[in-house]
Structure formats: structure tokens, C-alpha cells
Write a protein that holds these residues in place. Structure first.
Motif, PDB file in Angstrom:
ATOM      1  N   PHE A   1       0.832  -1.202   0.000  1.00  0.00           N
ATOM      2  CA  PHE A   1       0.000   0.000   0.000  1.00  0.00           C
ATOM      3  C   PHE A   1       0.868   1.255   0.000  1.00  0.00           C
ATOM      4  N   THR A   2       0.319   2.321  -0.562  1.00  0.00           N
ATOM      5  CA  THR A   2       0.915   3.654  -0.471  1.00  0.00           C
ATOM      6  C   THR A   2      -0.167   4.593   0.051  1.00  0.00           C
ATOM      7  N   ARG A   3       0.097   5.202   1.199  1.00  0.00           N
ATOM      8  CA  ARG A   3      -0.899   6.050   1.841  1.00  0.00           C
ATOM      9  C   ARG A   3      -0.232   7.250   2.521  1.00  0.00           C
ATOM     10  N   VAL A   4      -1.042   8.287   2.777  1.00  0.00           N
ATOM     11  CA  VAL A   4      -0.603   9.430   3.576  1.00  0.00           C
ATOM     12  C   VAL A   4      -1.219   9.295   4.963  1.00  0.00           C
ATOM     13  N   PRO A   5      -0.414   9.134   6.009  1.00  0.00           N
ATOM     14  CA  PRO A   5      -0.991   9.023   7.364  1.00  0.00           C
ATOM     15  C   PRO A   5      -1.654  10.327   7.785  1.00  0.00           C
ATOM     16  N   LEU A   6      -2.910  10.237   8.214  1.00  0.00           N
ATOM     17  CA  LEU A   6      -3.621  11.412   8.714  1.00  0.00           C
ATOM     18  C   LEU A   6      -3.649  11.458  10.231  1.00  0.00           C
ATOM     19  N   ASP A   7      -3.604  10.278  10.866  1.00  0.00           N
ATOM     20  CA  ASP A   7      -3.695  10.243  12.315  1.00  0.00           C
ATOM     21  C   ASP A   7      -3.272   8.864  12.811  1.00  0.00           C
ATOM     22  N   ILE A   8      -2.946   8.819  14.099  1.00  0.00           N
ATOM     23  CA  ILE A   8      -2.735   7.565  14.812  1.00  0.00           C
ATOM     24  C   ILE A   8      -3.892   7.433  15.798  1.00  0.00           C
ATOM     25  N   TYR A   9      -4.613   6.334  15.713  1.00  0.00           N
ATOM     26  CA  TYR A   9      -5.858   6.165  16.484  1.00  0.00           C
ATOM     27  C   TYR A   9      -5.766   4.868  17.273  1.00  0.00           C
ATOM     28  N   PHE A  10      -6.146   4.918  18.553  1.00  0.00           N
ATOM     29  CA  PHE A  10      -6.161   3.696  19.356  1.00  0.00           C
ATOM     30  C   PHE A  10      -7.580   3.356  19.757  1.00  0.00           C
ATOM     31  N   SER A  11      -7.927   2.087  19.574  1.00  0.00           N
ATOM     32  CA  SER A  11      -9.223   1.601  20.014  1.00  0.00           C
ATOM     33  C   SER A  11      -9.229   0.082  19.967  1.00  0.00           C
ATOM     34  N   ASP A  12      -9.869  -0.534  20.961  1.00  0.00           N
ATOM     35  CA  ASP A  12     -10.120  -1.968  20.950  1.00  0.00           C
ATOM     36  C   ASP A  12      -8.851  -2.776  20.656  1.00  0.00           C
ATOM     37  N   LEU A  13      -7.843  -2.631  21.496  1.00  0.00           N
ATOM     38  CA  LEU A  13      -6.598  -3.416  21.483  1.00  0.00           C
ATOM     39  C   LEU A  13      -5.516  -2.902  20.533  1.00  0.00           C
ATOM     40  N   TYR A  14      -5.884  -2.085  19.532  1.00  0.00           N
ATOM     41  CA  TYR A  14      -4.925  -1.797  18.478  1.00  0.00           C
ATOM     42  C   TYR A  14      -4.647  -0.295  18.299  1.00  0.00           C
ATOM     43  N   PHE A  15      -3.400  -0.007  17.896  1.00  0.00           N
ATOM     44  CA  PHE A  15      -3.046   1.299  17.348  1.00  0.00           C
ATOM     45  C   PHE A  15      -3.229   1.202  15.832  1.00  0.00           C
ATOM     46  N   PHE A  16      -3.954   2.179  15.267  1.00  0.00           N
ATOM     47  CA  PHE A  16      -4.204   2.198  13.828  1.00  0.00           C
ATOM     48  C   PHE A  16      -3.526   3.401  13.188  1.00  0.00           C
ATOM     49  N   MET A  17      -3.063   3.212  11.948  1.00  0.00           N
ATOM     50  CA  MET A  17      -2.722   4.348  11.101  1.00  0.00           C
ATOM     51  C   MET A  17      -3.940   4.621  10.227  1.00  0.00           C
ATOM     52  N   VAL A  18      -4.409   5.861  10.236  1.00  0.00           N
ATOM     53  CA  VAL A  18      -5.603   6.241   9.490  1.00  0.00           C
ATOM     54  C   VAL A  18      -5.191   7.102   8.306  1.00  0.00           C
ATOM     55  N   SER A  19      -5.754   6.825   7.132  1.00  0.00           N
ATOM     56  CA  SER A  19      -5.375   7.571   5.934  1.00  0.00           C
ATOM     57  C   SER A  19      -6.576   8.155   5.201  1.00  0.00           C
ATOM     58  N   ALA A  20      -7.697   8.297   5.892  1.00  0.00           N
ATOM     59  CA  ALA A  20      -8.878   8.919   5.296  1.00  0.00           C
ATOM     60  C   ALA A  20      -9.751   9.485   6.406  1.00  0.00           C
ATOM     61  N   LYS A  21     -10.728  10.305   6.046  1.00  0.00           N
ATOM     62  CA  LYS A  21     -11.607  10.880   7.048  1.00  0.00           C
ATOM     63  C   LYS A  21     -12.496   9.798   7.651  1.00  0.00           C
ATOM     64  N   HIS A  22     -13.099  10.102   8.770  1.00  0.00           N
ATOM     65  CA  HIS A  22     -13.835   9.113   9.544  1.00  0.00           C
ATOM     66  C   HIS A  22     -15.148   8.676   8.908  1.00  0.00           C
ATOM     67  N   THR A  23     -15.541   9.306   7.805  1.00  0.00           N
ATOM     68  CA  THR A  23     -16.760   8.895   7.098  1.00  0.00           C
ATOM     69  C   THR A  23     -16.450   8.116   5.824  1.00  0.00           C
ATOM     70  N   ALA A  24     -15.178   7.750   5.629  1.00  0.00           N
ATOM     71  CA  ALA A  24     -14.788   7.034   4.417  1.00  0.00           C
ATOM     72  C   ALA A  24     -15.289   5.593   4.447  1.00  0.00           C
ATOM     73  N   LYS A  25     -15.233   4.933   3.280  1.00  0.00           N
ATOM     74  CA  LYS A  25     -15.561   3.518   3.215  1.00  0.00           C
ATOM     75  C   LYS A  25     -14.533   2.754   4.036  1.00  0.00           C
ATOM     76  N   ASP A  26     -15.013   1.702   4.694  1.00  0.00           N
ATOM     77  CA  ASP A  26     -14.132   1.040   5.659  1.00  0.00           C
ATOM     78  C   ASP A  26     -14.297  -0.476   5.593  1.00  0.00           C
ATOM     79  N   ASP A  27     -13.193  -1.164   5.291  1.00  0.00           N
ATOM     80  CA  ASP A  27     -13.125  -2.626   5.341  1.00  0.00           C
ATOM     81  C   ASP A  27     -14.077  -3.333   4.365  1.00  0.00           C
ATOM     82  N   THR A  28     -14.518  -2.638   3.326  1.00  0.00           N
ATOM     83  CA  THR A  28     -15.361  -3.309   2.342  1.00  0.00           C
ATOM     84  C   THR A  28     -14.528  -3.897   1.206  1.00  0.00           C
ATOM     85  N   ASP A  29     -13.383  -3.318   0.932  1.00  0.00           N
ATOM     86  CA  ASP A  29     -12.512  -3.759  -0.155  1.00  0.00           C
ATOM     87  C   ASP A  29     -11.073  -3.682   0.342  1.00  0.00           C
TER      88      ASP A  29
END
Length: 335
Positions: free
Chosen positions: A176-204
Motif C-alpha cells: 500500500f501507499t498512503r498518507v498518514p492522517l492520524d494515529i488512532y487507538f481503540s479496541d486493542l490496536y493502534f491504527f494508522m488512518v489515511s482517510a476521514k472518519h466517514t470514508a468507506k471502511d473494510d469493504t474492499d
């Protein structure tokens, strides 16, 4: 030892939050009481000058050092400074508990954080006794440290640079090639986020915009800048209020009837409101949420405690899911 060195040592100890005894200082430095009092007068004068000239910055830990507290005869302490700058054992205890419960750190990382914080504990014996069991049995989710990955991602995020990495999900690995927008922690994991919070998620898989950092490998920063428009920023605070689990989605008003203790809803969704008490004793609750998988998963977890009123497509999702689950047990429904 010169008088300047002695005064500096005393001043540093005061800034460390210590309460100093005049008798102990006399014995340590082999000086009489009047000398120690003179040292304290110099420190007092210095404090007045410092307090008058400190910048009014909300980020400065030295916004107000305060004055020497001499309420207890023969003792000196910067009481106000200690209360404003150092955590109490009760505050540290709560932080330790949250860290253990998160399971978001590798064991070695947690140990490093633990002992750095533990150095600030006053009653170390009691604190160690209170935390010994959880500390001994702690098992973090990451199999190795995520610090190097976090360091790279934070650097790229602040400079709005793209990163390239390999990522594995459900046994499949892609680059993958992405621009990190934020580091988010929830439910056991640290996530790198590369889109706004209303983006499509985990569908593809190829269109993912949220990545568990402990699953990201071979991360490298590309010399390519990609500024992010303000309207496309990720807003983690909003997401945390809209969903029980870290999944993106469009804002919705979720209306449910809840048949159990309402705190399980109101605490999970801070903007939820009880609208009425139904005849069967259930509570009609209106929840500003999102339509992501996290909300759907949370609803399924509630089982017979919840009935979805609207949106209807969320209601249908739950019904179809429950029918599928029943089919695993060779149970069919007539409707």
C-alpha cells in the motif's frame, strides 16, 4: 561546595516535589540554621522573579511555580507546584489500570512505560502490591515493539508525506501507499488512518484506509508530499463518540428500544438520549452514531436486550445476521 552549588541543589530538589527539612539540610551541608534560612530567602526571591516573568503559555509546565510553603515549621516545599505538576498515586494508579487493560503494547514496551511512571509513585511498596498481579500476567497484543513504526508514521504524518508498506489481512498481503492522517487507538490496536472518519471502511481490501500498525511491515517514507484538505481531515474525537468499535461510517440517528440497564448505551454513546419509557418497560433511546460495521457488531452483541427501530436497513442487517447464525445450528425461521 560553593554556596551557588548548594542553592542550586536545594532548588532542584524543590522542583522535584520534595519536602525539605531544615535540620536535614543543615546536617548534609554542615551549615548552621541561619545559612539555610539565607539560602531559602535567595530561592524565595528567585521564585518571585520567575513567576513574574514566565510566559503565559498553556503548554508550559512552569506557568506558575508558586512560593515556598512554610506552613510546617522547619520544612520547605513548593506545594502548589507539586500539586499542579506531579500526578498523585491515585492518578498514577488509574493510568496503570488503563494501560494494562488496553493490551495495546508489547510486553517490553509496557514494562518501559510502567517503570518510568512508577518512578513518580510516592508509596512504591503499596502501589507494587496493588498492581503486581496484572503486571505479572500482562500479555500485549503486538508480537513485537511498534515504536519504530510509530516513529516513522508520526514523522510522515507531520510532514504530510506518503508511506509505503506491506499489510496482511485474512492471510492476504498487499503493498500500500498512503498518507498518514492520524494515529488512532481503540479496541486493542493502534491504527494508522489515511482517510476521514466517514470514508468507506473494510469493504474492499485494496481500498483500506485504516491499518493496524502491528500488521504493517517494511514501512518506508516516500519523498512525496500530499497536503490534506481541512475538510478531509480525520476526526478521531467524533468517531469515538459515534461507534463502539473503530470502524468508519456515515453519520446516522440510530433509534433503539433497550431492555436492560441503559448505562450500557449511554456510557458507550455519550450523546445518546432516552426519549421515552415504553409500555413493556423498555427504553426508547436515540443515538447519534454511524452506520459502520462497529455499530452493527455492537448491536449484535446486545442480543435480546435491543430492538432496532430505525434505520430500517440496520434492522434488516441484524435480522439477516441472526437468521444466518441460527442456520449454523440447523434452526430455521418461518418468516
Amino acid at each position: 561546595m560553593s554556596s551557588q552549588e548548594r542553592i542550586l541543589i536545594i532548588f532542584i530538589r524543590l522542583l522535584q516535589g520534595n519536602r525539605l527539612s531544615k535540620a536535614d539540610l543543615m546536617a548534609e551541608f554542615q551549615k548552621n540554621g541561619s545559612t539555610i534560612q539565607r539560602d531559602m530567602a535567595i530561592i524565595d526571591e528567585l521564585l518571585h522573579k520567575i513567576n513574574a516573568s514566565l510566559p503565559a503559555s498553556k503548554f508550559s509546565p512552569f506557568r506558575q511555580i508558586g512560593e515556598l510553603d512554610r506552613k510546617k515549621r522547619g520544612f520547605y516545599q513548593l506545594t502548589a507546584f507539586k500539586e499542579n505538576s506531579y500526578m498523585t498515586d491515585q492518578e498514577l494508579f488509574m493510568i496503570f489500570k488503563v494501560l494494562f487493560a488496553s493490551r495495546g503494547f508489547h510486553e517490553n514496551d509496557l514494562k518501559t512505560i510502567y517503570y518510568k511512571l512508577f518512578d513518580n509513585v510516592e508509596n512504591k511498596h503499596t502501589m507494587d502490591k496493588l498492581l503486581a498481579n496484572e503486571r505479572f500476567y500482562y500479555e500485549g497484543v503486538p508480537e513485537s515493539t511498534i515504536y519504530p513504526s510509530l516513529t516513522l508514521l508520526l514523522k510522515a504524518m507531520l510532514n504530510q508525506q506518503k508511506v509505503e508498506f506491506s499489510y496482511t489481512k485474512n492471510g492476504e498481503t498487499k503493498i500500500f501507499t498512503r498518507v498518514p492522517l492520524d494515529i488512532y487507538f481503540s479496541d486493542l490496536y493502534f491504527f494508522m488512518v489515511s482517510a476521514k472518519h466517514t470514508a468507506k471502511d473494510d469493504t474492499d481490501f485494496e481500498a483500506l484506509n485504516k491499518f493496524r500498525i502491528n500488521n504493517m511491515k517494511q514501512i518506508k517514507i516516500l519523498n512525496e508530499h500530499q497536503p490534506v484538505e481541512y475538510t478531509n481531515r480525520f476526526q478521531g474525537g467524533i468517531l469515538r463518540n459515534q461507534t463502539a468499535l473503530p470502524f468508519f461510517g456515515d453519520p446516522i440517528t440510530l433509534i433503539i428500544d433497550f431492555y436492560y440497564e441503559p448505562a450500557y448505551v449511554l456510557d458507550r454513546f455519550p450523546h445518546s438520549v432516552i426519549k421515552q419509557v415504553n409500555k413493556d418497560g423498555s427504553l426508547r433511546i436515540e443515538i447519534p452514531a454511524n452506520n459502520g460495521y462497529g455499530v452493527k457488531m455492537w448491536l449484535l452483541e446486545q442480543g435480546a436486550h435491543v430492538k432496532v427501530i430505525s434505520p430500517k436497513y440496520i434492522q434488516k442487517y441484524l435480522i439477516d445476521n441472526m437468521k444466518q447464525t441460527l442456520s449454523y445450528y440447523d434452526i430455521t425461521t418461518t418468516k
